[in-house]
Design a protein around this motif. Structure first.
Motif, PDB file in Angstrom:
ATOM      1  N   PHE A   1       0.838  -1.203   0.000  1.00 24.25           N
ATOM      2  CA  PHE A   1       0.000   0.000   0.000  1.00 24.25           C
ATOM      3  C   PHE A   1       0.873   1.253   0.000  1.00 24.25           C
ATOM      4  N   GLY A   2       1.935   1.243   0.789  1.00 21.88           N
ATOM      5  CA  GLY A   2       2.809   2.399   0.874  1.00 21.88           C
ATOM      6  C   GLY A   2       3.520   2.721  -0.417  1.00 21.88           C
ATOM      7  N   CYS A   3       3.711   1.705  -1.277  1.00 20.87           N
ATOM      8  CA  CYS A   3       4.374   1.900  -2.571  1.00 20.87           C
ATOM      9  C   CYS A   3       3.376   2.179  -3.695  1.00 20.87           C
ATOM     10  N   GLY A   4       2.112   2.390  -3.331  1.00 19.74           N
ATOM     11  CA  GLY A   4       1.123   2.763  -4.331  1.00 19.74           C
ATOM     12  C   GLY A   4       0.381   1.621  -4.982  1.00 19.74           C
ATOM     13  N   PHE A   5       0.545   0.397  -4.477  1.00 24.12           N
ATOM     14  CA  PHE A   5      -0.156  -0.761  -5.038  1.00 24.12           C
ATOM     15  C   PHE A   5      -1.497  -0.957  -4.326  1.00 24.12           C
ATOM     16  N   ARG A   6      -2.474  -1.443  -5.084  1.00 21.08           N
ATOM     17  CA  ARG A   6      -3.802  -1.672  -4.537  1.00 21.08           C
ATOM     18  C   ARG A   6      -4.325  -3.028  -5.026  1.00 21.08           C
ATOM     19  N   PRO A   7      -5.155  -3.713  -4.210  1.00 26.71           N
ATOM     20  CA  PRO A   7      -5.727  -5.000  -4.647  1.00 26.71           C
ATOM     21  C   PRO A   7      -6.779  -4.792  -5.728  1.00 26.71           C
ATOM     22  N   ARG A   8      -6.552  -5.356  -6.907  1.00 22.91           N
ATOM     23  CA  ARG A   8      -7.465  -5.223  -8.033  1.00 22.91           C
ATOM     24  C   ARG A   8      -7.542  -6.555  -8.774  1.00 22.91           C
ATOM     25  N   TYR A   9      -8.514  -6.639  -9.679  1.00 22.70           N
ATOM     26  CA  TYR A   9      -8.606  -7.784 -10.573  1.00 22.70           C
ATOM     27  C   TYR A   9      -9.020  -7.288 -11.944  1.00 22.70           C
ATOM     28  N   PHE A  10      -8.749  -8.124 -12.975  1.00 22.31           N
ATOM     29  CA  PHE A  10      -9.072  -7.737 -14.342  1.00 22.31           C
ATOM     30  C   PHE A  10     -10.477  -8.195 -14.671  1.00 22.31           C
ATOM     31  N   ASP A  11     -11.342  -7.236 -14.990  1.00 19.69           N
ATOM     32  CA  ASP A  11     -12.712  -7.521 -15.398  1.00 19.69           C
ATOM     33  C   ASP A  11     -12.717  -7.679 -16.920  1.00 19.69           C
ATOM     34  N   ALA A  12     -12.837  -8.932 -17.395  1.00 20.92           N
ATOM     35  CA  ALA A  12     -12.734  -9.191 -18.829  1.00 20.92           C
ATOM     36  C   ALA A  12     -13.848  -8.500 -19.614  1.00 20.92           C
ATOM     37  N   GLU A  13     -15.050  -8.451 -19.062  1.00 18.42           N
ATOM     38  CA  GLU A  13     -16.155  -7.816 -19.775  1.00 18.42           C
ATOM     39  C   GLU A  13     -15.949  -6.308 -19.893  1.00 18.42           C
ATOM     40  N   ALA A  14     -15.471  -5.698 -18.828  1.00 21.62           N
ATOM     41  CA  ALA A  14     -15.231  -4.256 -18.857  1.00 21.62           C
ATOM     42  C   ALA A  14     -13.917  -3.926 -19.538  1.00 21.62           C
ATOM     43  N   GLY A  15     -13.027  -4.931 -19.605  1.00 23.06           N
ATOM     44  CA  GLY A  15     -11.730  -4.706 -20.239  1.00 23.06           C
ATOM     45  C   GLY A  15     -10.813  -3.816 -19.425  1.00 23.06           C
ATOM     46  N   ARG A  16     -10.948  -3.866 -18.088  1.00 19.32           N
ATOM     47  CA  ARG A  16     -10.110  -2.998 -17.262  1.00 19.32           C
ATOM     48  C   ARG A  16      -9.948  -3.599 -15.869  1.00 19.32           C
ATOM     49  N   LEU A  17      -9.018  -3.026 -15.124  1.00 23.94           N
ATOM     50  CA  LEU A  17      -8.801  -3.437 -13.749  1.00 23.94           C
ATOM     51  C   LEU A  17      -9.782  -2.714 -12.838  1.00 23.94           C
ATOM     52  N   VAL A  18     -10.362  -3.452 -11.900  1.00 24.33           N
ATOM     53  CA  VAL A  18     -11.309  -2.860 -10.965  1.00 24.33           C
ATOM     54  C   VAL A  18     -10.938  -3.287  -9.549  1.00 24.33           C
ATOM     55  N   PRO A  19     -11.280  -2.474  -8.546  1.00 25.53           N
ATOM     56  CA  PRO A  19     -10.942  -2.823  -7.162  1.00 25.53           C
ATOM     57  C   PRO A  19     -11.719  -4.045  -6.683  1.00 25.53           C
TER      58      PRO A  19
END
Length: 345
Positions: A131-149
């Protein structure tokens, strides 16, 4: 080697794959490049990078792979230094570690993430560093074509049920030339985002506190060696090879995995590392996991005779232990063919 298949029974890309795997395992370089249609099939099996590195290292796809890896490598070194400075024990393993240590820091494709291992009791502190280095837990939503929290409930379920935490992602600019940008395809959408002629990279870390559901992380942690990134550690080559073989064999047999990249990683270890074969045998016997190491190492020894000692293959023979997870050679599944009928035509 054609894995016992008759003349013409393997698709053209399969023979190309076998030649490239033989090269990775220390055999002779492939003799000739393959046509684009074959290379595209190799890409579907995550093996096209070996073709580019053998014949056309300046190809736009390989330039894309190299640019992504430069950014991932820098982020990995940064993360290992930061975790190390925080007093945490961290190992890099799987593809990123193998490419860095055993293949001259050249990638054979895009790594979806970089894998790290920390002791279970240090997971919370490792998450704080991410978290301190700017990383966040996300996953790739294939239908939306993007990373989401991730939803908080999903994060809780993963933390309580899995041997790894949710993948942590960070976006950063990616320096690509126009031809490399043009080479970005739909299959790269999880990692490379192109908009308005500029590229961004989604750098991801997969942080494990176990090796698999039934594999104790102490296998790596207790025998760790200095890593190749200037900070952090790595598993020994023998431990790394054994774990790769066991995981890959089960993933192909039970989960339908059809990529050949993991087999290429194993080939690189066999062909370039000094393997403690007694350790591989000891781990195999201790965990009663003969089928995976036996069949996959036999594949590689068939491609490059002598790369695995015969006495080792004899010790790994599945007939010497449990065959509860003996799924055979898996060659037909991985090479796009039907295995020969052992009882006749």
């Amino acid at each position: 080697m054609t894995a016992g298949f008759g003349e013409g029974s393997l698709p053209g890309w399969a023979q190309a794959a076998l030649d490239l795997l033989a090269w990775a395992a220390g055999g002779e370089p492939p003799r000739r490049p393959w046509p684009p249609a074959v290379v595209e099939e190799l890409r579907r099996r995550n093996l096209d990078g070996l073709h580019y590195l053998a014949f056309d290292p300046g190809h736009p796809r390989q330039r894309l792979y190299d640019a992504v890896w430069r950014a991932q490598r820098a982020a990995t070194a940064e993360m290992l230094r930061t975790l190390d400075a925080s007093g945490l024990t961290v190992l890099a393993f799987k593809g990123a570690e193998i490419a860095e240590r055993w293949f001259g820091s050249r990638p054979i494709g895009i790594f979806a993430d970089c894998d790290l291992l920390v002791p279970r009791e240090e997971v919370v502190e490792a998450m704080a560093v991410l978290f301190g280095c700017g990383f966040r837990p996300r996953y790739f939503d294939a239908e939306a074509g993007r990373l989401v929290p991730f939803d908080i409930a999903a994060i809780g379920a993963i933390l309580s049920e899995h041997y790894e935490i949710p993948p942590f992602w960070r976006f950063q600019p990616l320096d690509l030339d126009p031809e490399a940008i043009a080479a970005v395809g739909p299959q790269d959408a999880e990692s490379v985002l192109v908009s308005g002629g500029a590229a961004q990279l989604a750098v991801a870390f997969d942080v494990h506190h176990g090796l698999a559901v039934d594999l104790d992380p102490a296998i790596f942690l207790d025998r760790r060696i200095p890593g190749p990134f200037g900070a952090g550690f790595s598993p020994t080559p023998a431990d790394h090879l054994w774990c790769l073989l066991v995981r890959y064999y089960n993933e192909v047999a039970l989960n339908g995995k059809d990529t050949l990249r993991d087999l290429a990683y194993a080939a690189l270890l066999v062909g370039r590392a000094e393997i403690d074969w007694e350790r591989v045998v000891s781990l195999t016997h201790g965990h009663d996991t003969r089928p995976g190491p036996f069949y996959l190492l036999s594949w590689l020894d068939g491609l490059v005779p002598g790369c695995v000692p015969g006495a080792v293959l004899s010790e790994l023979d599945p007939r010497r232990g449990s065959r509860a997870r003996d799924f055979g050679w898996l060659a037909g599944r991985l090479l796009g063919a039907v295995e020969p009928n052992p009882f006749g035509a």
